[in-house]
Every structure is written in C-alpha cells, then in structure tokens.
Scaffold this motif. Structure first.
Motif, PDB file in Angstrom:
ATOM      1  N   ASP A  47       0.830  -1.203   0.000  1.00 16.63           N
ATOM      2  CA  ASP A  47       0.000   0.000   0.000  1.00 16.63           C
ATOM      3  C   ASP A  47       0.868   1.259   0.000  1.00 16.63           C
ATOM      4  O   ASP A  47       1.739   1.439   0.854  1.00 16.63           O
ATOM      5  CB  ASP A  47      -0.915   0.012   1.236  1.00 16.63           C
ATOM      6  CG  ASP A  47      -1.974  -1.087   1.175  1.00 16.63           C
ATOM      7  OD1 ASP A  47      -2.210  -1.611   0.069  1.00 16.63           O
ATOM      8  OD2 ASP A  47      -2.558  -1.402   2.232  1.00 16.63           O
ATOM      9  N   GLY A  48       0.619   2.128  -0.963  1.00 18.98           N
ATOM     10  CA  GLY A  48       1.334   3.396  -1.042  1.00 18.98           C
ATOM     11  C   GLY A  48       2.769   3.298  -1.528  1.00 18.98           C
ATOM     12  O   GLY A  48       3.491   4.297  -1.542  1.00 18.98           O
ATOM     13  N   VAL A  49       3.182   2.124  -1.949  1.00 17.50           N
ATOM     14  CA  VAL A  49       4.577   1.915  -2.362  1.00 17.50           C
ATOM     15  C   VAL A  49       4.774   2.401  -3.799  1.00 17.50           C
ATOM     16  O   VAL A  49       3.965   2.123  -4.682  1.00 17.50           O
ATOM     17  CB  VAL A  49       4.954   0.419  -2.241  1.00 17.50           C
ATOM     18  CG1 VAL A  49       6.298   0.139  -2.894  1.00 17.50           C
ATOM     19  CG2 VAL A  49       4.989   0.012  -0.767  1.00 17.50           C
ATOM     20  N   THR A  50       5.873   3.134  -4.041  1.00 11.99           N
ATOM     21  CA  THR A  50       6.187   3.611  -5.383  1.00 11.99           C
ATOM     22  C   THR A  50       7.288   2.792  -6.050  1.00 11.99           C
ATOM     23  O   THR A  50       7.433   2.820  -7.266  1.00 11.99           O
ATOM     24  CB  THR A  50       6.627   5.089  -5.345  1.00 11.99           C
ATOM     25  OG1 THR A  50       7.713   5.233  -4.411  1.00 11.99           O
ATOM     26  CG2 THR A  50       5.483   5.980  -4.899  1.00 11.99           C
ATOM     27  N   ALA A  51       8.080   2.059  -5.242  1.00  7.68           N
ATOM     28  CA  ALA A  51       9.153   1.236  -5.802  1.00  7.68           C
ATOM     29  C   ALA A  51       9.464   0.090  -4.848  1.00  7.68           C
ATOM     30  O   ALA A  51       9.285   0.200  -3.635  1.00  7.68           O
ATOM     31  CB  ALA A  51      10.407   2.059  -6.048  1.00  7.68           C
ATOM     32  N   VAL A  52       9.934  -1.018  -5.434  1.00  6.96           N
ATOM     33  CA  VAL A  52      10.296  -2.205  -4.655  1.00  6.96           C
ATOM     34  C   VAL A  52      11.721  -2.603  -5.011  1.00  6.96           C
ATOM     35  O   VAL A  52      12.124  -2.536  -6.176  1.00  6.96           O
ATOM     36  CB  VAL A  52       9.340  -3.387  -4.956  1.00  6.96           C
ATOM     37  CG1 VAL A  52       9.823  -4.664  -4.257  1.00  6.96           C
ATOM     38  CG2 VAL A  52       7.928  -3.062  -4.510  1.00  6.96           C
ATOM     39  N   GLY A  64       0.254  -1.509  -9.255  1.00  2.79           N
ATOM     40  CA  GLY A  64       0.598  -0.252  -9.904  1.00  2.79           C
ATOM     41  C   GLY A  64       1.900   0.362  -9.437  1.00  2.79           C
ATOM     42  O   GLY A  64       2.145   1.553  -9.655  1.00  2.79           O
ATOM     43  N   VAL A  65       2.775  -0.442  -8.811  1.00  6.80           N
ATOM     44  CA  VAL A  65       4.082   0.054  -8.384  1.00  6.80           C
ATOM     45  C   VAL A  65       4.893   0.410  -9.626  1.00  6.80           C
ATOM     46  O   VAL A  65       4.961  -0.374 -10.583  1.00  6.80           O
ATOM     47  CB  VAL A  65       4.822  -1.007  -7.535  1.00  6.80           C
ATOM     48  CG1 VAL A  65       6.222  -0.535  -7.183  1.00  6.80           C
ATOM     49  CG2 VAL A  65       4.029  -1.314  -6.269  1.00  6.80           C
ATOM     50  N   LYS A  66       5.536   1.576  -9.605  1.00  7.51           N
ATOM     51  CA  LYS A  66       6.177   2.100 -10.805  1.00  7.51           C
ATOM     52  C   LYS A  66       7.476   1.391 -11.173  1.00  7.51           C
ATOM     53  O   LYS A  66       7.739   1.119 -12.347  1.00  7.51           O
ATOM     54  CB  LYS A  66       6.443   3.597 -10.629  1.00  7.51           C
ATOM     55  CG  LYS A  66       5.182   4.432 -10.460  1.00  7.51           C
ATOM     56  CD  LYS A  66       5.538   5.897 -10.226  1.00  7.51           C
ATOM     57  CE  LYS A  66       4.295   6.733 -10.012  1.00  7.51           C
ATOM     58  NZ  LYS A  66       4.629   8.163  -9.740  1.00  7.51           N
ATOM     59  N   ARG A  67       8.326   1.114 -10.168  1.00  4.17           N
ATOM     60  CA  ARG A  67       9.654   0.566 -10.460  1.00  4.17           C
ATOM     61  C   ARG A  67       9.944  -0.620  -9.555  1.00  4.17           C
ATOM     62  O   ARG A  67       9.498  -0.683  -8.411  1.00  4.17           O
ATOM     63  CB  ARG A  67      10.739   1.635 -10.299  1.00  4.17           C
ATOM     64  CG  ARG A  67      10.570   2.812 -11.237  1.00  4.17           C
ATOM     65  CD  ARG A  67      11.699   3.826 -11.096  1.00  4.17           C
ATOM     66  NE  ARG A  67      12.961   3.318 -11.641  1.00  4.17           N
ATOM     67  CZ  ARG A  67      13.290   3.362 -12.928  1.00  4.17           C
ATOM     68  NH1 ARG A  67      12.455   3.862 -13.814  1.00  4.17           N
ATOM     69  NH2 ARG A  67      14.463   2.903 -13.336  1.00  4.17           N
TER      70      ARG A  67
END
Length: 286
Positions: free
Chosen positions: A120-125, A157-160
């Motif tokens: 949740d709320g993550v933009t990259a992993v 929907g994580v970007k990267r």
C-alpha cells in the motif's frame, strides 16, 4: 503679450501637478486626470494558504533485515525516503538507530495472503530475497517468491522494481542449479512485467561487515583488495568456464547506493546491470 499669458498659464498648471505629486507622498497617487487626486490605495493582506509538501516516495525492501537489505534500507533513509521492509521474520534484530525509522512487515512471499498489504502506497520495490538449500528450495526462494512479488507489485501499480540477482559463476551454475535457474526465472518475469521500470543488478561476491550470531565478519579484508585488482580485468571475465572467476567483488554499500538510485531515478535505464555497470553507476552518483 499673449506669449507671456500663455507662459503664466503653463506655470500654474505645473504647480498644480507638483502639488498633486506632493500629496501622493502622503499615501495618495496621481490619477490620469492631472487635476484630480484619488483616495489612498488600500492594500489588503494576502490570505495565507497552507500548501502541503510533495508526497514522499515510499520504498519497500523485500528482505530488508538481511545483509544487503539492511544496507539498502539505511541508504534509502539517508535519501529521505519512506522505507518499509518485508521478510519472514519481520523486524530486524539490528539495534542501530536507523532501524527504528523502518516500517517492518512480516510475511511470506510464497503465501499471497500474508503480505500484499505491505504494498500500500509503495512507489518502488527492491528485492534482496534469495537463499541456498536443495535445488527445489532454491528455485522457490530465488524464483517463485520473487515472481510472486513482481506480479503483485505490477498489479498494484508500483512504478519501479529492482531485483538483486547474481552474476554467472561458471561451474557453480551447475552445482547450484536451482539457485541460478530461480534467479533467471525471476529476471524473465521482471523484464516482462516491467519493460520500462525494471532493473536487474548482477553483482558477484558482495563484501562488507556481516553480523553472524553476534559476531562481525570483516569480509572487506578479502573483498576490497580483490576488487581493486579484478575491476581492471574485465576482458578475462569473458573467458569461457573460468571467466566468472575474474568477476570483481563489490562493496555492499555500493550495491545499496545503486539499487536505491535505480528504484527512484526515473531516467535510470531499465534492464540488466552487471558488476562493472554497478561500479560505474556508483561513481556517477558520488
């Protein structure tokens, strides 16, 4: 005579204008009509608007309590990111002050219901998940677990997504078949799901100070000199069979620095980065 009268009229007009200008110094201003002075201009105080700061990027580190993962968490915190970690054991046993600033999640990537809320709320992993054991176990940990994470992040929907893989090791590829087959399967999934936002780092031996059972092992004593020698032997690493023996080691802080940059820099090129590329990118970011 007419000329004298005209000059008198003009001088009176000039005095009138001068008086108006003098009046403007007391808070009044001269209008377009030179003989008319308007009322003082009232300036209302601008309303203060509270503009919230831009949202911080949130990074999820898979395996953030491990050797490489903990360094990645610390590097990301130093860059001002919001950092979360997911691992089977949950909170790290490290007592360093920075560890209190990480959001620790406990979950198993092989069990889809136990960890997806961590996205949740993550933009990259960044995934540091890997392990050794039997071939079937190694394939699950290095392959299936990471494939599950890549798919879930893509659907969320994580970007990267950055994956810490491993360089080819020649003969060791056959001795650790499940390990390398799992790694390559995860790489294939990442390149498929993230053709524009997926980065694969392939370091060889990663050195640094490891903590094992309360003891600190200074692997840099061996790794650092080897890196200095072998980083200039790139042509030898291309030799068949024995080439991987000449792959230079890399410091764990270098891997962490490049991994965080790859996860947050939108212009960082997607694809596979070998150990020489890792060293090159680390120098550019200094």
């Amino acid at each position: 005579m007419r000329t004298i009268v005209s000059r008198l009229i003009n001088s009176r007009s000039s005095v009138s204008r001068l008086s108006a200008i003098t009046a403007s110094g007391n808070g009044r201003y001269l209008s377009t009509d030179s003989n008319k002075v308007d009322e003082p201009l009232k300036v209302e105080e601008a309303e203060t608007v509270n503009v919230p700061p831009p949202p911080s990027e949130k990074l999820l580190v898979l395996g953030g309590n491990g050797f490489v993962g903990s360094h990645i968490c610390r590097e990301a915190l130093d860059r001002g990111l919001t950092v979360a970690s997911l691992s089977r054991s949950g909170r790290s046993s490290l007592r360093d002050s920075w560890a209190t600033n990480v959001i620790w999640h406990q979950g198993n990537l092989l069990s889809s219901d136990s960890w997806k809320e961590a996205l949740d709320g993550v933009t990259a992993v960044i995934s540091c998940v890997g392990g050794f054991g039997s071939n079937s176990y190694m394939y699950k940990i290095n392959g299936t677990a990471n494939i599950n994470a890549i798919r879930a992040a893509s659907e969320k929907g994580v970007k990267r997504f950055v994956y810490i893989s491993a360089a080819d090791s020649g003969v060791a590829n056959y001795l650790l078949q499940g390990y390398y087959e799992g790694k390559r399967a995860a790489e294939t999934e990442l390149l498929t799901r993230y053709p524009y936002g997926g980065v694969i780092l392939r370091p060889g031996f990663i050195y640094g100070t490891r903590t094992v059972g309360g003891m600190k092992l200074p692997l840099g004593v061996i790794g650092s000199p080897m890196e200095m020698v072998l980083q200039h032997a790139k042509p030898l690493s291309q030799l068949p069979l024995v080439g991987p023996l000449f792959t230079p080691p890399v410091n764990v802080t270098v891997v962490a620095k490049v991994a965080v940059r790859a996860a947050t820099d939108p212009v960082f090129p997607p694809g596979i980065v070998d150990v020489h590329g890792i060293l090159r990118y680390s120098q550019k970011s200094r």
